[in-house]
Design a protein around this motif. Structure first.
Motif, PDB file in Angstrom:
ATOM      1  N   PRO A   1     -10.995 -11.468   0.297  1.00  8.99           N
ATOM      2  CA  PRO A   1     -11.328 -10.118   0.792  1.00  8.99           C
ATOM      3  C   PRO A   1     -10.090  -9.371   1.281  1.00  8.99           C
ATOM      4  CG  PRO A   1     -11.918 -11.747   2.437  1.00  8.99           C
ATOM      5  CD  PRO A   1     -11.422 -12.524   1.246  1.00  8.99           C
ATOM      6  N   THR A   2      -9.198  -9.057   0.363  1.00 10.47           N
ATOM      7  CA  THR A   2      -7.954  -8.376   0.709  1.00 10.47           C
ATOM      8  C   THR A   2      -7.638  -7.301  -0.326  1.00 10.47           C
ATOM      9  OG1 THR A   2      -6.661 -10.060  -0.493  1.00 10.47           O
ATOM     10  CG2 THR A   2      -6.969 -10.373   1.890  1.00 10.47           C
ATOM     11  N   LEU A   3      -6.839  -6.321   0.112  1.00  9.69           N
ATOM     12  CA  LEU A   3      -6.275  -5.306  -0.761  1.00  9.69           C
ATOM     13  C   LEU A   3      -4.778  -5.553  -0.872  1.00  9.69           C
ATOM     14  CD1 LEU A   3      -7.911  -1.850   0.131  1.00  9.69           C
ATOM     15  CD2 LEU A   3      -8.200  -3.182  -1.952  1.00  9.69           C
ATOM     16  N   ASN A   4      -4.312  -5.763  -2.079  1.00 10.41           N
ATOM     17  CA  ASN A   4      -2.894  -5.979  -2.329  1.00 10.41           C
ATOM     18  C   ASN A   4      -2.297  -4.728  -2.962  1.00 10.41           C
ATOM     19  OD1 ASN A   4      -3.171  -8.651  -1.423  1.00 10.41           O
ATOM     20  ND2 ASN A   4      -3.699  -9.370  -3.482  1.00 10.41           N
TER      21      ASN A   4
ATOM     22  N   ASP B   1       9.235   6.879  -2.881  1.00 12.90           N
ATOM     23  CA  ASP B   1       8.608   7.474  -4.060  1.00 12.90           C
ATOM     24  C   ASP B   1       8.543   6.449  -5.188  1.00 12.90           C
ATOM     25  OD1 ASP B   1       8.486   9.715  -2.576  1.00 12.90           O
ATOM     26  OD2 ASP B   1       9.939  10.887  -3.754  1.00 12.90           O
ATOM     27  N   GLY B   2       7.409   6.446  -5.869  1.00 13.99           N
ATOM     28  CA  GLY B   2       7.214   5.496  -6.958  1.00 13.99           C
ATOM     29  C   GLY B   2       5.742   5.385  -7.305  1.00 13.99           C
ATOM     30  N   THR B   3       5.422   4.384  -8.124  1.00 16.16           N
ATOM     31  CA  THR B   3       4.050   4.123  -8.577  1.00 16.16           C
ATOM     32  C   THR B   3       3.584   2.811  -7.971  1.00 16.16           C
ATOM     33  OG1 THR B   3       4.553   5.259 -10.657  1.00 16.16           O
ATOM     34  CG2 THR B   3       2.558   3.912 -10.584  1.00 16.16           C
ATOM     35  N   TYR B   4       2.373   2.829  -7.454  1.00 20.93           N
ATOM     36  CA  TYR B   4       1.836   1.656  -6.753  1.00 20.93           C
ATOM     37  C   TYR B   4       0.420   1.370  -7.258  1.00 20.93           C
ATOM     38  CZ  TYR B   4       5.725   2.697  -3.641  1.00 20.93           C
ATOM     39  OH  TYR B   4       6.970   2.953  -3.137  1.00 20.93           O
ATOM     40  N   LEU B   5       0.076   0.097  -7.257  1.00 24.15           N
ATOM     41  CA  LEU B   5      -1.251  -0.363  -7.683  1.00 24.15           C
ATOM     42  C   LEU B   5      -1.974  -0.938  -6.472  1.00 24.15           C
ATOM     43  CD1 LEU B   5      -3.239  -0.968 -10.077  1.00 24.15           C
ATOM     44  CD2 LEU B   5      -2.229  -3.268 -10.133  1.00 24.15           C
ATOM     45  N   ILE B   6      -3.106  -0.351  -6.145  1.00 24.85           N
ATOM     46  CA  ILE B   6      -3.974  -0.865  -5.076  1.00 24.85           C
ATOM     47  C   ILE B   6      -5.001  -1.758  -5.742  1.00 24.85           C
ATOM     48  CG2 ILE B   6      -5.492  -0.245  -3.170  1.00 24.85           C
ATOM     49  CD1 ILE B   6      -4.164   2.492  -3.130  1.00 24.85           C
TER      50      ILE B   6
ATOM     51  N   TRP C   1       5.565  -7.966 -10.658  1.00 28.23           N
ATOM     52  CA  TRP C   1       5.266  -6.913  -9.705  1.00 28.23           C
ATOM     53  C   TRP C   1       5.429  -7.426  -8.281  1.00 28.23           C
ATOM     54  CZ3 TRP C   1       0.074  -5.113 -12.312  1.00 28.23           C
ATOM     55  CH2 TRP C   1       0.376  -4.526 -13.540  1.00 28.23           C
ATOM     56  N   LYS C   2       5.940  -6.607  -7.435  1.00 28.57           N
ATOM     57  CA  LYS C   2       6.235  -6.989  -6.053  1.00 28.57           C
ATOM     58  C   LYS C   2       5.144  -6.464  -5.120  1.00 28.57           C
ATOM     59  CE  LYS C   2       9.683  -6.414  -2.376  1.00 28.57           C
ATOM     60  NZ  LYS C   2      10.959  -5.760  -1.997  1.00 28.57           N
ATOM     61  N   ILE C   3       4.680  -7.354  -4.267  1.00 32.65           N
ATOM     62  CA  ILE C   3       3.688  -6.965  -3.258  1.00 32.65           C
ATOM     63  C   ILE C   3       4.409  -6.312  -2.086  1.00 32.65           C
ATOM     64  CG2 ILE C   3       1.919  -7.766  -1.653  1.00 32.65           C
ATOM     65  CD1 ILE C   3       1.215  -9.972  -3.523  1.00 32.65           C
TER      66      ILE C   3
END
Length: 559
Positions: free
Chosen positions: A534-537, A522-527, A188-190
């Motif tokens: 303490p980060t959101l990727n 457009d696409g699907t992303y994972l938060i 998966w790409k950040i």
């Protein structure tokens, strides 16, 4: 003699007749050579020194040191070192004895020895043996108190206390590690990384409007307000009540609103509260964002534990590491969720006071007989975040109450105590009635993220009150039976001010995350909230990344 005039040729000193002395018989006294150093202070470098002293370092003299006796002949012989070094701390430096060989060489440990504290027993305390004899006076012996069964029970308790101390002392290396909510695929790409502290930005939004109301709710039971720690109420179980926690994209009402272009961003209050309160989080979480045709849907995974409550998430102390223990993090989370499920259904009167909304419950098709649906109303509310960005959030209401002839909505939640000695909280039964503010402050410290999410839900649902209950275990060693000790009522805005939470910051946090998703194609992303940092990727993932997790029934199984 003052009358001396000289020395005679014979060696006699000419003086008065009574003081004639022979100079040849006198001993001679020589002062020796004096080494002068005209260019500075002290002896010159070329001064003659004994060979024994050339290898020694020069010890500077401290004028503040007091000089002791050169030789003390009156010192008692039974303790010759009693008065040693009583005047100068550096006197032992000069205790040097020159030796040509190194047979007496030894390493010296200069580390100070730890001080042993010797407790002094107070004058009014009796010796321990005498206290024990006095305490046990008149009691039956060990063989008479329960026999072998009682003795074995006491030995078992001692072993439990000993083993608990060993668990607390010998901590494992993996105790400080936190588990991720989902395994991240290395492929998966950040696409973005957000620092949690940077999410605390403000955004002013107008008051939201309610588009659709569904379901039914019941009236608040006033008898719950008379509960106190001296007269607690048993928490009943409601195993036949089914709670619907359907995700966003599976909600039929949200599908209708999306088809009619009522908004372009859709989310549930549970997912919205998780994202809005991300800066207060300590555990890992994940949210799926799907962007398609100008619309964004925020969903949870099929096997996500987002609907389960956390316990002592913001507590810095170590937690139970044994998974089989009832005080493990997962077991406590299930217990807290089960308590809230029962508390929400107990504080309302019953079906006779039900109030129907405009539309029926949209999730009745997923009802599993012989269960009955939970008395919850769903409000679909809309806000404008600026420009053409409109967000619709599905909110929950747990009941209503009549005050001054008007019906007011509320949401109800319960704070549970599992063991005050292990959790770092204040004992509910002892301090709740007299120091309820201190108990709530301790809960805000240890469960900041959970209370912040409850406050966020109350604010966005437009509820008039937040009903907060305090529940404890009937026995700290059992997680099956519980007691309701107290209930309190707060206005959502007042409770938010009490916690230091601002509504504009909550909307600013959500808007910052939305901006990161809108900037992507457009696409699907994972938060994904990193468990250690303490980060959101934000990852770009395939649409079918979690299809193998199982079938989502949209309910929480309460057992």
């Amino acid at each position: 003699c003052p009358k001396a005039v000289g020395v005679s040729p014979r060696g006699w000193i000419q003086t008065c007749p009574s003081h004639r002395v022979n100079s040849k018989t006198m001993k001679k006294f020589s002062l020796g050579g004096i080494s002068d150093h005209p260019m500075g202070w002290g002896p010159p470098t070329a001064a003659i020194e004994p060979k024994e002293l050339k290898s020694l370092q020069f010890m500077p003299f401290n004028k503040a040191d007091k000089l002791g006796r050169i030789s003390d002949w009156n010192q008692p012989q039974n303790n010759p070192r009693r008065h040693q070094q009583q005047f100068s701390s550096g006197a032992n430096v000069f205790n040097y004895k020159h030796q040509d060989d190194e047979s007496s060489f030894a390493l010296v440990d200069n580390t100070p020895k730890p001080k042993v504290r010797k407790g002094r027993r107070k004058y009014f305390q009796q010796p321990r043996s005498r206290r024990l004899n006095t305490r046990n006076r008149g009691r039956p012996s060990t063989s008479q108190r329960g026999g072998r069964v009682g003795q074995a029970r006491r030995q078992s308790k001692r072993r439990q206390r000993f083993n608990y101390g060993r668990r607390r002392t010998h901590r494992t290396q993996d105790e400080g590690k936190k588990e991720p909510s989902v395994e991240v695929d290395p492929n998966w790409k950040i696409v973005s990384t957000i620092d949690l502290q940077s999410l605390k930005v403000g955004l002013t939004v107008d008051k939201g409007e309610t588009l659709v109301r569904c379901g039914k709710i019941q009236e608040w039971d006033v008898a719950c307000e008379r509960v106190n720690p001296r007269a607690p109420m048993d928490l009943r179980t409601f195993n036949d009540v089914q709670v619907f926690t359907t995700t966003t994209s599976e909600d039929p009402v949200i599908g209708e609103l999306a088809d009619s272009n009522k908004a372009n961003i859709f989310i549930t209050d549970t997912i919205a509260a998780v994202l809005m309160c991300a800066p207060y989080s300590s555990h890992s979480f994940d949210v799926i964002a799907t962007k398609k045709d100008g619309k964004i849907f925020f969903d949870k995974r099929m096997n996500s534990r987002m609907d389960y409550l956390t316990v002592n998430e913001n507590w810095n102390e170590s937690k139970e590491t044994e998974r089989d223990s009832m005080n493990h993090t997962i077991r406590l989370s299930e217990e807290a969720t089960y308590i809230n499920h029962n508390f929400i259904n107990q504080v309302i009167k019953g079906p006779g006071t039900a109030m129907d909304m405009e539309r029926k419950n949209p999730f009745l098709d997923a009802l599993q007989p012989p269960n009955k649906p939970a008395p919850i109303a769903f409000f679909y509310r809309r806000w404008n975040l600026g420009g053409d960005r409109d967000v619709v959030i599905r909110c929950e209401i747990n009941g209503y109450e009549t005050r001054k002839g008007q019906k007011q909505y509320f949401i109800s939640r319960a704070i549970n105590e599992w063991n005050s000695k292990l959790s770092g909280n204040i004992d509910y039964k002892l301090k709740l009635e007299s120091q309820s503010g201190a108990v709530l402050a301790a809960e805000m410290k240890n469960n900041l993220n959970k209370l912040a999410k409850w406050t966020t839900k109350a604010l966005i649902s437009d509820a008039d009150h937040l009903k907060l209950g305090y529940v404890t275990r009937a026995n700290p060693r059992s997680n099956l039976n519980h007691h309701i000790l107290l209930t309190q009522r707060y206005k959502p805005k007042d409770f938010a001010n009490l916690m230091g939470i601002k509504g504009i910051v909550l909307w600013g946090t959500l808007n910052r995350i939305l901006s990161q998703i809108e900037n992507q194609p457009d696409g699907t992303y994972l938060i994904f909230r990193d468990p250690m940092e303490p980060t959101l990727n934000i990852y770009s993932i395939p649409p079918n990344a979690f299809d193998n997790e199982g079938e989502d029934l949209g309910t929480i199984d309460e057992e």
